[in-house]
Design a protein around this motif. Structure first.
Motif, mmCIF file in Angstrom:
data_model
loop_
_atom_site.group_PDB
_atom_site.id
_atom_site.type_symbol
_atom_site.label_atom_id
_atom_site.label_comp_id
_atom_site.label_asym_id
_atom_site.label_seq_id
_atom_site.Cartn_x
_atom_site.Cartn_y
_atom_site.Cartn_z
ATOM 1 N N THR A 82 0.835 -1.254 0.112
ATOM 2 C CA THR A 82 0.114 -0.058 -0.047
ATOM 3 C C THR A 82 0.941 1.288 -0.041
ATOM 4 O O THR A 82 0.248 2.378 -0.003
ATOM 5 C CB THR A 82 -1.040 0.020 1.111
ATOM 6 O OG1 THR A 82 -0.168 0.106 2.597
ATOM 7 C CG2 THR A 82 -1.814 -1.332 1.326
ATOM 8 N N SER A 83 2.127 1.168 0.014
ATOM 9 C CA SER A 83 2.910 2.235 -0.002
ATOM 10 C C SER A 83 3.782 2.352 -1.233
ATOM 11 O O SER A 83 4.653 1.480 -1.974
ATOM 12 C CB SER A 83 4.128 2.075 1.101
ATOM 13 O OG SER A 83 5.182 2.919 0.884
ATOM 14 N N SER B 113 -6.454 -3.627 -0.177
ATOM 15 C CA SER B 113 -6.891 -3.975 -1.824
ATOM 16 C C SER B 113 -6.800 -2.559 -2.466
ATOM 17 O O SER B 113 -6.429 -2.496 -3.699
ATOM 18 C CB SER B 113 -8.178 -4.724 -1.658
ATOM 19 O OG SER B 113 -8.648 -4.928 -3.131
ATOM 20 N N VAL B 114 -7.779 -1.719 -2.276
ATOM 21 C CA VAL B 114 -7.976 -0.653 -2.880
ATOM 22 C C VAL B 114 -6.650 0.357 -2.878
ATOM 23 O O VAL B 114 -6.328 0.906 -3.965
ATOM 24 C CB VAL B 114 -9.265 0.259 -2.189
ATOM 25 C CG1 VAL B 114 -9.240 1.808 -2.841
ATOM 26 C CG2 VAL B 114 -10.545 -0.577 -2.613
ATOM 27 N N LEU B 115 -6.000 0.371 -1.948
ATOM 28 C CA LEU B 115 -4.477 1.196 -1.751
ATOM 29 C C LEU B 115 -3.685 0.681 -2.473
ATOM 30 O O LEU B 115 -2.874 1.261 -3.273
ATOM 31 C CB LEU B 115 -4.502 1.498 -0.441
ATOM 32 C CG LEU B 115 -5.037 2.219 0.685
ATOM 33 C CD1 LEU B 115 -4.768 1.997 2.008
ATOM 34 C CD2 LEU B 115 -5.113 3.742 0.161
ATOM 35 N N TRP C 148 -4.881 -6.415 -12.742
ATOM 36 C CA TRP C 148 -6.040 -7.000 -12.278
ATOM 37 C C TRP C 148 -6.283 -7.113 -10.786
ATOM 38 O O TRP C 148 -5.399 -7.099 -9.967
ATOM 39 C CB TRP C 148 -5.645 -8.630 -12.523
ATOM 40 C CG TRP C 148 -5.712 -8.873 -13.971
ATOM 41 C CD1 TRP C 148 -4.629 -8.455 -14.847
ATOM 42 C CD2 TRP C 148 -6.442 -9.532 -14.701
ATOM 43 N NE1 TRP C 148 -4.897 -8.791 -16.112
ATOM 44 C CE2 TRP C 148 -5.826 -9.799 -16.082
ATOM 45 C CE3 TRP C 148 -7.522 -10.331 -14.578
ATOM 46 C CZ2 TRP C 148 -6.426 -10.264 -17.311
ATOM 47 C CZ3 TRP C 148 -8.322 -11.148 -15.498
ATOM 48 C CH2 TRP C 148 -7.623 -11.047 -16.712
ATOM 49 N N SER C 149 -7.436 -6.896 -10.198
ATOM 50 C CA SER C 149 -7.888 -7.049 -8.671
ATOM 51 C C SER C 149 -8.898 -7.691 -8.278
ATOM 52 O O SER C 149 -9.972 -7.929 -9.027
ATOM 53 C CB SER C 149 -8.115 -5.504 -8.402
ATOM 54 O OG SER C 149 -7.074 -4.545 -8.597
ATOM 55 N N LYS C 150 -8.694 -8.519 -7.173
ATOM 56 C CA LYS C 150 -9.655 -9.405 -6.458
ATOM 57 C C LYS C 150 -10.761 -8.586 -5.731
ATOM 58 O O LYS C 150 -10.183 -7.676 -5.117
ATOM 59 C CB LYS C 150 -9.009 -10.567 -5.785
ATOM 60 C CG LYS C 150 -9.979 -11.295 -5.006
ATOM 61 C CD LYS C 150 -8.943 -12.388 -3.854
ATOM 62 C CE LYS C 150 -10.025 -12.921 -3.187
ATOM 63 N NZ LYS C 150 -9.573 -13.975 -2.140
ATOM 64 N N ALA C 151 -11.949 -8.785 -5.906
ATOM 65 C CA ALA C 151 -12.790 -8.276 -5.009
ATOM 66 C C ALA C 151 -13.768 -9.280 -4.188
ATOM 67 O O ALA C 151 -13.965 -10.533 -5.010
ATOM 68 C CB ALA C 151 -13.875 -7.580 -5.984
ATOM 69 N N GLU D 257 -19.891 -4.277 -4.142
ATOM 70 C CA GLU D 257 -19.442 -2.843 -3.845
ATOM 71 C C GLU D 257 -17.680 -2.518 -4.079
ATOM 72 O O GLU D 257 -17.265 -1.756 -4.359
ATOM 73 C CB GLU D 257 -19.937 -2.441 -2.576
ATOM 74 C CG GLU D 257 -21.510 -2.274 -2.185
ATOM 75 C CD GLU D 257 -22.018 -3.811 -2.024
ATOM 76 O OE1 GLU D 257 -21.366 -4.939 -2.286
ATOM 77 O OE2 GLU D 257 -23.278 -3.585 -2.482
ATOM 78 N N HIS D 258 -17.064 -3.866 -3.327
ATOM 79 C CA HIS D 258 -15.742 -3.756 -3.386
ATOM 80 C C HIS D 258 -15.257 -3.655 -4.990
ATOM 81 O O HIS D 258 -14.325 -2.533 -5.225
ATOM 82 C CB HIS D 258 -15.197 -4.903 -2.652
ATOM 83 C CG HIS D 258 -13.741 -5.001 -2.888
ATOM 84 N ND1 HIS D 258 -12.833 -6.256 -2.374
ATOM 85 C CD2 HIS D 258 -12.635 -4.094 -2.956
ATOM 86 C CE1 HIS D 258 -11.760 -5.956 -2.474
ATOM 87 N NE2 HIS D 258 -11.462 -4.616 -2.888
ATOM 88 N N GLY D 259 -15.885 -4.405 -5.549
ATOM 89 C CA GLY D 259 -15.561 -4.426 -7.140
ATOM 90 C C GLY D 259 -15.812 -3.114 -7.664
ATOM 91 O O GLY D 259 -14.995 -2.680 -8.362
ATOM 92 N N ARG D 260 -17.026 -2.310 -7.385
ATOM 93 C CA ARG D 260 -17.161 -1.104 -8.094
ATOM 94 C C ARG D 260 -16.363 -0.021 -7.930
ATOM 95 O O ARG D 260 -15.743 0.643 -8.433
ATOM 96 C CB ARG D 260 -18.590 -0.610 -7.583
ATOM 97 C CG ARG D 260 -19.795 -1.210 -8.241
ATOM 98 C CD ARG D 260 -21.039 -0.714 -8.292
ATOM 99 N NE ARG D 260 -21.559 -0.935 -6.822
ATOM 100 C CZ ARG D 260 -22.299 -1.735 -6.537
ATOM 101 N NH1 ARG D 260 -23.050 -2.735 -7.255
ATOM 102 N NH2 ARG D 260 -22.758 -1.683 -5.185
ATOM 103 N N ILE D 261 -15.618 -0.080 -6.384
ATOM 104 C CA ILE D 261 -14.861 0.741 -6.105
ATOM 105 C C ILE D 261 -13.387 0.724 -6.945
ATOM 106 O O ILE D 261 -12.937 1.494 -7.540
ATOM 107 C CB ILE D 261 -14.486 0.725 -4.727
ATOM 108 C CG1 ILE D 261 -15.624 1.104 -3.753
ATOM 109 C CG2 ILE D 261 -13.117 1.545 -4.220
ATOM 110 C CD1 ILE D 261 -15.302 0.927 -2.380
#
Length: 227
Positions: A59-60, A86-88, A102-105, A109-113
């Motif tokens: 996240t840094s 995850s978002v950071l 690629w990001s896991k949701a 709501e998590h996926g929409r962000i």
């Protein structure tokens, strides 16, 4: 650490069950994988199975730049339960101009962000696995894969009612809206299905079409007896 020109290099962030398995499989497929997690125990667990495993805070931006994250062409944020992390981490990769993220949701709501901040691909492993198992539990489908645009491919045994006739005579497309794209005879391998292909009891078929149509076909027809 990696070269942006190396198409096979993948950065995987998060070494939970999904991330660890993903990283290991990518490596087995011949890709160069660098895996990152801030959990010391997970790093130790996977260090003997993945060639490059690093304990770091994804996240840094400073830390990730030092690790050379900006040199990767593809990266996967496989962090599951910690939505903020995850978002950071996804945001850091996007700020570092990684071309494909690629990001896991874990929730819609998590996926929409993740989509709103710019993730190129958002995946829902638990949801997708649950849906796939539900389809397989019908007892007719042997395998099932659904795509985002309501299109599916499924494997099942050839229904008795279409055996013994050339596929062009079965009118499956007009009757059910599906197409048989592959056939496997007992003891053989899958081959492309053609208009003149004749199915027999025990054959496996691969069908493609709209998700609803694939499900309707599997429900409507009786399956042939196993060989």
């Amino acid at each position: 650490m990696a070269s942006r020109n190396r198409e096979d290099a993948v950065l995987v962030i998060g070494l939970g069950r999904f991330g660890g398995t993903l990283a290991q499989t990518l490596q087995e497929l011949g890709h160069r994988v660098v895996a990152v997690d801030r959990n010391h125990d997970l790093v130790q667990q996977w260090s003997g199975q993945i060639t490059h495993v690093i304990e770091a805070d994804a996240t840094s931006e400073v830390v990730m730049r030092q690790l050379g994250a900006h040199e990767f062409r593809r990266a996967v944020v496989a962090i599951g339960t910690e939505i903020e992390a995850s978002v950071l981490a996804t945001g850091v990769l996007l700020d570092l101009a990684v071309p494909e993220v690629w990001s896991k949701a874990i929730t819609r709501e998590h996926g929409r962000i993740l989509e709103r901040i710019g993730a190129n691909h958002v995946v829902y492993p638990e949801r997708d696995a649950g849906e796939r198992v539900a389809h397989l539990m019908t007892g007719r489908l042997i395998d099932f894969l659904e795509f985002d645009d309501n299109y599916a491919i499924a494997k099942l045994r050839a229904p008795r009612e279409i055996c013994g006739r050339a596929l062009e005579k079965t009118a499956l497309r007009s009757r059910f809206g599906i197409t048989i794209v592959g056939v496997k005879h007992p003891g053989g391998q899958f081959t492309h299905a053609e208009a003149g292909t004749v199915l027999g009891p025990g054959d496996l078929i691969m069908i493609a079409g709209g998700t609803d149509r694939v499900e309707e076909f599997a429900t409507a027809v009786g399956t042939a007896n196993p060989p």
